[in-house]
Design a protein around this motif. Sequence first.
Motif, PDB file in Angstrom:
ATOM      1  N   ARG A   1       0.721  -1.191   0.166  1.00 20.71           N
ATOM      2  CA  ARG A   1      -0.166   0.211   0.025  1.00 20.71           C
ATOM      3  C   ARG A   1       0.797   1.300  -0.024  1.00 20.71           C
ATOM      4  N   MET A   2       2.338   0.985  -0.501  1.00 17.31           N
ATOM      5  CA  MET A   2       2.681   2.375  -0.175  1.00 17.31           C
ATOM      6  C   MET A   2       2.066   3.419  -1.229  1.00 17.31           C
ATOM      7  N   THR A   3       3.267   4.677  -1.087  1.00 20.36           N
ATOM      8  CA  THR A   3       2.838   5.438  -2.424  1.00 20.36           C
ATOM      9  C   THR A   3       3.755   6.482  -2.843  1.00 20.36           C
ATOM     10  N   ASN A   4       4.023   7.176  -3.496  1.00 25.38           N
ATOM     11  CA  ASN A   4       5.032   7.463  -3.884  1.00 25.38           C
ATOM     12  C   ASN A   4       6.220   7.745  -3.077  1.00 25.38           C
ATOM     13  N   GLU A   5       6.176   8.628  -2.576  1.00 24.28           N
ATOM     14  CA  GLU A   5       6.857   8.806  -0.866  1.00 24.28           C
ATOM     15  C   GLU A   5       7.856   7.450  -0.635  1.00 24.28           C
ATOM     16  N   GLY A   6       6.471   6.631  -0.147  1.00 20.66           N
ATOM     17  CA  GLY A   6       8.016   5.242  -0.188  1.00 20.66           C
ATOM     18  C   GLY A   6       8.360   4.823  -0.294  1.00 20.66           C
ATOM     19  N   LEU A   7       7.841   4.558  -2.395  1.00 20.47           N
ATOM     20  CA  LEU A   7       9.451   4.046  -3.049  1.00 20.47           C
ATOM     21  C   LEU A   7      10.546   4.865  -3.225  1.00 20.47           C
ATOM     22  N   LYS A   8       9.856   6.431  -3.942  1.00 27.10           N
ATOM     23  CA  LYS A   8      11.187   7.178  -3.310  1.00 27.10           C
ATOM     24  C   LYS A   8      12.434   7.024  -2.050  1.00 27.10           C
ATOM     25  N   ALA A   9      11.711   6.922  -0.762  1.00 27.69           N
ATOM     26  CA  ALA A   9      12.173   6.459   0.553  1.00 27.69           C
ATOM     27  C   ALA A   9      13.158   5.302   0.172  1.00 27.69           C
ATOM     28  N   ILE A  10      12.447   4.055  -0.477  1.00 29.22           N
ATOM     29  CA  ILE A  10      13.073   3.126  -0.938  1.00 29.22           C
ATOM     30  C   ILE A  10      14.556   3.145  -1.707  1.00 29.22           C
ATOM     31  N   LEU A  11      14.198   3.828  -3.128  1.00 26.35           N
ATOM     32  CA  LEU A  11      15.298   4.351  -3.835  1.00 26.35           C
ATOM     33  C   LEU A  11      16.711   4.772  -3.133  1.00 26.35           C
ATOM     34  N   ASP A  12      16.180   5.876  -2.552  1.00 26.01           N
ATOM     35  CA  ASP A  12      17.321   6.701  -1.822  1.00 26.01           C
ATOM     36  C   ASP A  12      18.523   5.731  -1.294  1.00 26.01           C
ATOM     37  N   GLY A  13      16.841   4.468  -0.365  1.00 28.36           N
ATOM     38  CA  GLY A  13      18.496   4.450   0.822  1.00 28.36           C
ATOM     39  C   GLY A  13      18.271   2.519   0.090  1.00 28.36           C
ATOM     40  N   CYS A  14      18.624   2.269  -0.494  1.00 28.02           N
ATOM     41  CA  CYS A  14      18.894   1.173  -1.294  1.00 28.02           C
ATOM     42  C   CYS A  14      19.643   1.435  -2.625  1.00 28.02           C
ATOM     43  N   PRO A  15      20.714   1.926  -2.318  1.00 29.78           N
ATOM     44  CA  PRO A  15      21.672   2.035  -3.098  1.00 29.78           C
ATOM     45  C   PRO A  15      22.049   1.071  -4.531  1.00 29.78           C
ATOM     46  N   HIS A  16      21.326  -0.054  -3.968  1.00 29.50           N
ATOM     47  CA  HIS A  16      22.505  -1.057  -5.035  1.00 29.50           C
ATOM     48  C   HIS A  16      21.314  -1.996  -5.585  1.00 29.50           C
ATOM     49  N   LEU A  17      19.727  -1.267  -5.206  1.00 28.05           N
ATOM     50  CA  LEU A  17      19.050  -2.103  -5.993  1.00 28.05           C
ATOM     51  C   LEU A  17      18.941  -1.636  -7.184  1.00 28.05           C
ATOM     52  N   GLU A  18      18.522  -3.881  -8.070  1.00 30.73           N
ATOM     53  CA  GLU A  18      18.711  -4.227  -9.464  1.00 30.73           C
ATOM     54  C   GLU A  18      17.524  -4.390  -9.775  1.00 30.73           C
ATOM     55  N   THR A  19      17.143  -5.336  -8.665  1.00 38.69           N
ATOM     56  CA  THR A  19      15.393  -5.618  -9.499  1.00 38.69           C
ATOM     57  C   THR A  19      14.550  -5.120  -9.025  1.00 38.69           C
ATOM     58  N   LEU A  20      13.391  -4.491  -9.016  1.00 41.53           N
ATOM     59  CA  LEU A  20      12.078  -4.754  -8.697  1.00 41.53           C
ATOM     60  C   LEU A  20      10.684  -4.226  -9.341  1.00 41.53           C
ATOM     61  N   ASP A  21      10.009  -5.171  -7.939  1.00 36.99           N
ATOM     62  CA  ASP A  21       9.040  -5.720  -8.635  1.00 36.99           C
ATOM     63  C   ASP A  21       7.759  -5.220  -7.595  1.00 36.99           C
ATOM     64  N   ILE A  22       6.654  -3.730  -8.247  1.00 39.17           N
ATOM     65  CA  ILE A  22       5.937  -3.163  -7.089  1.00 39.17           C
ATOM     66  C   ILE A  22       4.330  -3.767  -7.919  1.00 39.17           C
ATOM     67  N   ARG A  23       4.702  -4.634  -8.748  1.00 44.24           N
ATOM     68  CA  ARG A  23       2.966  -5.367  -8.844  1.00 44.24           C
ATOM     69  C   ARG A  23       2.139  -4.804  -7.623  1.00 44.24           C
ATOM     70  N   ARG A  24       0.647  -4.159  -8.897  1.00 47.75           N
ATOM     71  CA  ARG A  24      -0.651  -4.392  -7.704  1.00 47.75           C
ATOM     72  C   ARG A  24       0.026  -3.626  -6.826  1.00 47.75           C
ATOM     73  N   CYS A  25       0.527  -2.563  -6.787  1.00 49.05           N
ATOM     74  CA  CYS A  25       0.614  -1.560  -5.460  1.00 49.05           C
ATOM     75  C   CYS A  25       0.332   0.181  -5.879  1.00 49.05           C
ATOM     76  N   TYR A  26      -1.279  -0.302  -5.586  1.00 48.92           N
ATOM     77  CA  TYR A  26      -2.009   0.868  -6.988  1.00 48.92           C
ATOM     78  C   TYR A  26      -1.969   2.385  -6.691  1.00 48.92           C
ATOM     79  N   ASN A  27      -1.326   2.435  -5.214  1.00 50.89           N
ATOM     80  CA  ASN A  27      -1.538   3.287  -4.572  1.00 50.89           C
ATOM     81  C   ASN A  27       0.260   4.357  -5.113  1.00 50.89           C
ATOM     82  N   VAL A  28       0.997   3.807  -6.402  1.00 50.49           N
ATOM     83  CA  VAL A  28       2.557   4.019  -6.742  1.00 50.49           C
ATOM     84  C   VAL A  28       1.671   4.627  -8.266  1.00 50.49           C
ATOM     85  N   ASN A  29       2.232   5.739  -8.179  1.00 50.29           N
ATOM     86  CA  ASN A  29       1.573   6.876  -9.553  1.00 50.29           C
ATOM     87  C   ASN A  29       3.065   6.832 -10.938  1.00 50.29           C
ATOM     88  N   MET A  30       3.936   6.173 -10.933  1.00 54.12           N
ATOM     89  CA  MET A  30       4.107   5.898 -11.977  1.00 54.12           C
ATOM     90  C   MET A  30       4.237   7.306 -12.841  1.00 54.12           C
TER      91      MET A  30
END
Length: 349
Positions: free
Chosen positions: A227-256
Amino acid sequence: MERGEVEGEPPAGDRNWSELPRDVLMLIFLKVGLLEVLQAAGSVCRSWRKVAKEEPELWRRIDLTDHPYGFEAFVLQDPTKLAIDRSGGLLEEFSVDYFGDDDLLRYLCDRTSVLKRLCLISCYQVSEEAIAETAKRQPLLEEIQITFGSFSEKVTEIVGKECPQLKSFKFNTKWYNMPHTDPHDEDEISDEEEISDDEEKTSDDDEALGIAKTMHQLQHLQLIGNRMTNEGLKAILDGCPHLETLDIRRCYNVNMDADIRARCARLKTIRLPGDSVDDYEFEADADQDDSCDVEESYDDEDEDEDGIPCFYDDDYDRILAVYNEHFGDMDDDDIREYMFYDEDGNYIF
């Protein structure tokens, strides 16, 4: 000599299967699956039973997520503990479906400290405290999957604090689709149908913020139905600098939007909120099917008079397909005799 026979070798029907080399037996056991090894391999002959009991390498990976027991899966707890014992402290991967609980995780941690992968599917009896204790006692954990469970939003932060070297994290839930209500239809909603403040909370960034705060070495992340929003996703992308793959299917509160897409450009692979879940092995939407995630279950009528679980026809067929040439004319009753218990109710392996 008949076609297909090798000169100097006895016909298949005359072969002494008890003399198969140890490495060949290992390949056979790994091929048929550990549940079948626990149930049937030891009954073939003494040498087969010896390998099943005394070869820790066979039990480095315990995967009991594909079983037919449904809601009765807790019958597998004791056989699973037996498998853990046989690993001799070398267990590296542990996966269970439905029947995991705090006691089983404690048993696991008391007998191995080299676990690298933990997978819990629909283990609603596992508490956050047990997850934290398991993570704390398994310093080599690199991959954790928790798909469906009963946890608070703080569980991701708890896991991250105890597993600083975590490389892969899957934390999936079912998306509960909120019914659409036309604001002009408010008069049609009765007092009993009013939605509470808690029910109105359809977005929550706590789990995402827990990941961003603690899982800085993360390379692979799956959050289906979060149920995360764009703010939660931004925090993940900033806090996990080594992230290579991301699966956020059905995360409908995220606006791409353009900003989010720009931030995700560095990723090697990304699955978007609206992408298909056809290749996902579980139900992604709670309103599709709220039943147990296994194909079928059985009731008390599926036990014999001694309380021993009876296997479905497809289980018999699978065992017989592998061991037919070794068991000969063994019928269903004979197979059941060798499954788990002896006549005194003791485990025979």
